[in-house]
Design a protein around this motif. Sequence first.
Motif, mmCIF file in Angstrom:
data_model
loop_
_atom_site.group_PDB
_atom_site.id
_atom_site.type_symbol
_atom_site.label_atom_id
_atom_site.label_comp_id
_atom_site.label_asym_id
_atom_site.label_seq_id
_atom_site.Cartn_x
_atom_site.Cartn_y
_atom_site.Cartn_z
ATOM 1 N N PRO A 199 -48.216 83.631 30.784
ATOM 2 C CA PRO A 199 -47.656 82.332 31.167
ATOM 3 C C PRO A 199 -47.060 82.336 32.572
ATOM 4 O O PRO A 199 -46.631 83.374 33.090
ATOM 5 N N ASP A 200 -47.004 81.149 33.145
ATOM 6 C CA ASP A 200 -46.297 80.946 34.406
ATOM 7 C C ASP A 200 -44.821 80.672 34.164
ATOM 8 O O ASP A 200 -43.995 80.844 35.059
ATOM 9 N N ILE A 201 -44.508 80.224 32.936
ATOM 10 C CA ILE A 201 -43.119 79.952 32.578
ATOM 11 C C ILE A 201 -42.973 80.103 31.066
ATOM 12 O O ILE A 201 -43.919 79.841 30.310
ATOM 13 N N VAL A 202 -41.809 80.561 30.634
ATOM 14 C CA VAL A 202 -41.502 80.690 29.208
ATOM 15 C C VAL A 202 -40.451 79.646 28.856
ATOM 16 O O VAL A 202 -39.400 79.558 29.502
ATOM 17 N N HIS A 203 -40.755 78.848 27.833
ATOM 18 C CA HIS A 203 -39.881 77.765 27.368
ATOM 19 C C HIS A 203 -39.282 78.197 26.027
ATOM 20 O O HIS A 203 -40.008 78.401 25.055
ATOM 21 N N LEU A 204 -37.969 78.342 25.963
ATOM 22 C CA LEU A 204 -37.287 78.858 24.777
ATOM 23 C C LEU A 204 -36.520 77.725 24.110
ATOM 24 O O LEU A 204 -35.536 77.219 24.660
ATOM 25 N N ARG B 5 -49.715 77.649 32.747
ATOM 26 C CA ARG B 5 -49.694 78.234 31.405
ATOM 27 C C ARG B 5 -48.238 78.394 30.974
ATOM 28 O O ARG B 5 -47.433 78.988 31.699
ATOM 29 N N VAL B 6 -47.919 77.867 29.783
ATOM 30 C CA VAL B 6 -46.538 77.861 29.291
ATOM 31 C C VAL B 6 -46.500 78.493 27.907
ATOM 32 O O VAL B 6 -47.312 78.142 27.029
ATOM 33 N N LEU B 7 -45.582 79.416 27.695
ATOM 34 C CA LEU B 7 -45.327 79.972 26.369
ATOM 35 C C LEU B 7 -44.086 79.283 25.813
ATOM 36 O O LEU B 7 -43.003 79.377 26.394
ATOM 37 N N GLY C 238 -52.829 68.324 31.263
ATOM 38 C CA GLY C 238 -53.805 69.298 31.720
ATOM 39 C C GLY C 238 -53.305 70.722 31.817
ATOM 40 O O GLY C 238 -53.959 71.569 32.436
ATOM 41 N N HIS C 239 -52.164 71.020 31.185
ATOM 42 C CA HIS C 239 -51.619 72.371 31.201
ATOM 43 C C HIS C 239 -52.024 73.110 29.920
ATOM 44 O O HIS C 239 -52.682 72.541 29.040
ATOM 45 N N HIS C 240 -51.592 74.370 29.808
ATOM 46 C CA HIS C 240 -52.079 75.220 28.722
ATOM 47 C C HIS C 240 -50.904 75.890 28.004
ATOM 48 O O HIS C 240 -50.505 77.008 28.340
ATOM 49 N N GLN D 61 -40.199 64.625 33.130
ATOM 50 C CA GLN D 61 -38.949 65.192 33.649
ATOM 51 C C GLN D 61 -38.922 66.713 33.442
ATOM 52 O O GLN D 61 -38.473 67.462 34.314
ATOM 53 N N LEU D 62 -39.418 67.155 32.288
ATOM 54 C CA LEU D 62 -39.470 68.590 32.022
ATOM 55 C C LEU D 62 -40.374 69.297 33.025
ATOM 56 O O LEU D 62 -40.035 70.396 33.518
ATOM 57 N N LEU D 63 -41.505 68.714 33.350
ATOM 58 C CA LEU D 63 -42.403 69.321 34.332
ATOM 59 C C LEU D 63 -41.726 69.451 35.686
ATOM 60 O O LEU D 63 -41.949 70.432 36.417
ATOM 61 N N GLU D 64 -40.871 68.504 36.035
ATOM 62 C CA GLU D 64 -40.119 68.609 37.280
ATOM 63 C C GLU D 64 -39.137 69.773 37.220
ATOM 64 O O GLU D 64 -38.962 70.505 38.207
ATOM 65 N N HIS D 65 -38.501 69.960 36.064
ATOM 66 C CA HIS D 65 -37.602 71.116 35.909
ATOM 67 C C HIS D 65 -38.396 72.421 36.035
ATOM 68 O O HIS D 65 -37.941 73.371 36.702
ATOM 69 N N TYR D 66 -39.548 72.488 35.392
ATOM 70 C CA TYR D 66 -40.387 73.677 35.518
ATOM 71 C C TYR D 66 -40.712 73.961 36.989
ATOM 72 O O TYR D 66 -40.645 75.115 37.443
ATOM 73 N N ALA D 67 -41.101 72.923 37.716
ATOM 74 C CA ALA D 67 -41.501 73.111 39.116
ATOM 75 C C ALA D 67 -40.353 73.656 39.952
ATOM 76 O O ALA D 67 -40.553 74.547 40.793
ATOM 77 N N ARG D 68 -39.143 73.143 39.730
ATOM 78 C CA ARG D 68 -37.989 73.637 40.487
ATOM 79 C C ARG D 68 -37.693 75.094 40.158
ATOM 80 O O ARG D 68 -37.356 75.897 41.045
#
Length: 374
Positions: free
Chosen positions: A88-93, A2-4, A32-34, A357-364
């Motif tokens: 969310p699991d992560i916040v994207h600003l 889940r991403v905000l 498949g994310h939210h 590539q962004l999903l890889e950054h999120y995972a790290r």
Amino acid sequence: MRVLIVTESYPPDVNGVAHTALQTARHLVERGHHPLVVAPAPAPGTDTRDEGPAPLVHVPSLPLPGYPQVRVALPSRRLAAALAGHRPDIVHLASPFVLGVRGMAAAARAGVPAVAVYQTDLAGYARTYLGAGELAAWRRIRAVHSAADLTLAPSSDSVRALEAHGVPRVRLWQRGVDTGRFRPALRDERLRGELAPNGELLLGYVGRLAPEKRVDLLAQASALPGVRLVVVGDGPTGTALRAALPRARFLGRRTGDDLARIYASLDVFAHPGPFETFCQTVQEAQASGVAVVAPAAGGPLDLVDHGRTGLLVPPGDGAAIREAVATLRDDPALRTRLAGAAATAVAGRTWTAVGDQLLEHYARVRHAREVAVR
């Protein structure tokens, strides 16, 4: 996951920050994310029935001075409520400055990692609009981005600038381009006949008509014999530019397939603005199979390999732009070679590729946060 996603400005069809945020949301859904997007409310009367692939929460907004189509966010309690409800699991600003700072603080209180995307050269804007304030802008940028778990910058030049001004944890994350929409096959000879009725070289600019874009630097190129300049976009300097570029054809704001057809019908695309952290319009022109002239500054340094995928000129030099355009006018083989190499180079820069590539950054970032709290 889940991403905000919090975007400082809106809507996506006229604003690069919002456009990137929308493409991010679209890719997350496809994988498949939210995502949930928090964005400034559009102008009154705007049709909001189709705003993208993800749920969207509007916060109060104001029009950008001189450019009313773009809305900028005001602080709002709706942001904290959206974060609490979405969990969310992560916040994207996206380009945090006002609303994004609230988002950063809310994420910190909730213990959620935050990724901040640097996209606007606020220091350059301060220099352009105020003639001062560059150091204050960098202090603000440093304070905001230092609070993030990770800052993503769109170009090598932006990475260097952020690191030089003390911003920690900076990584490169470039922008994608819709290669399905922007493609050479859309070249339209009928349109070319309307815009360049005497067979002139068709030179184009696409973007906001604003002081920092320095569209006035195209005046000398526009005056060249056998060259017709087409300007696509609107903004606060539109009236002055019509006076400064009397031979140019101003088409106003264009979007979607209409814009793609115009790009593909150009012979040369020129972007004179020296403050581009990426310069999406250069990439769109390249995907459209058009030779590009751009300043050797900021984002274009990554996008244009001088002499192979376009021509770079000294920033702020209208005479150099004129000479580059004259060279391309007189050498059709060079135009063709530059355009073909650019289209090949951009082929892999799809939104799908940069989204992964962004999903890889999120995972790290999530892994680093998990390790830190053990």
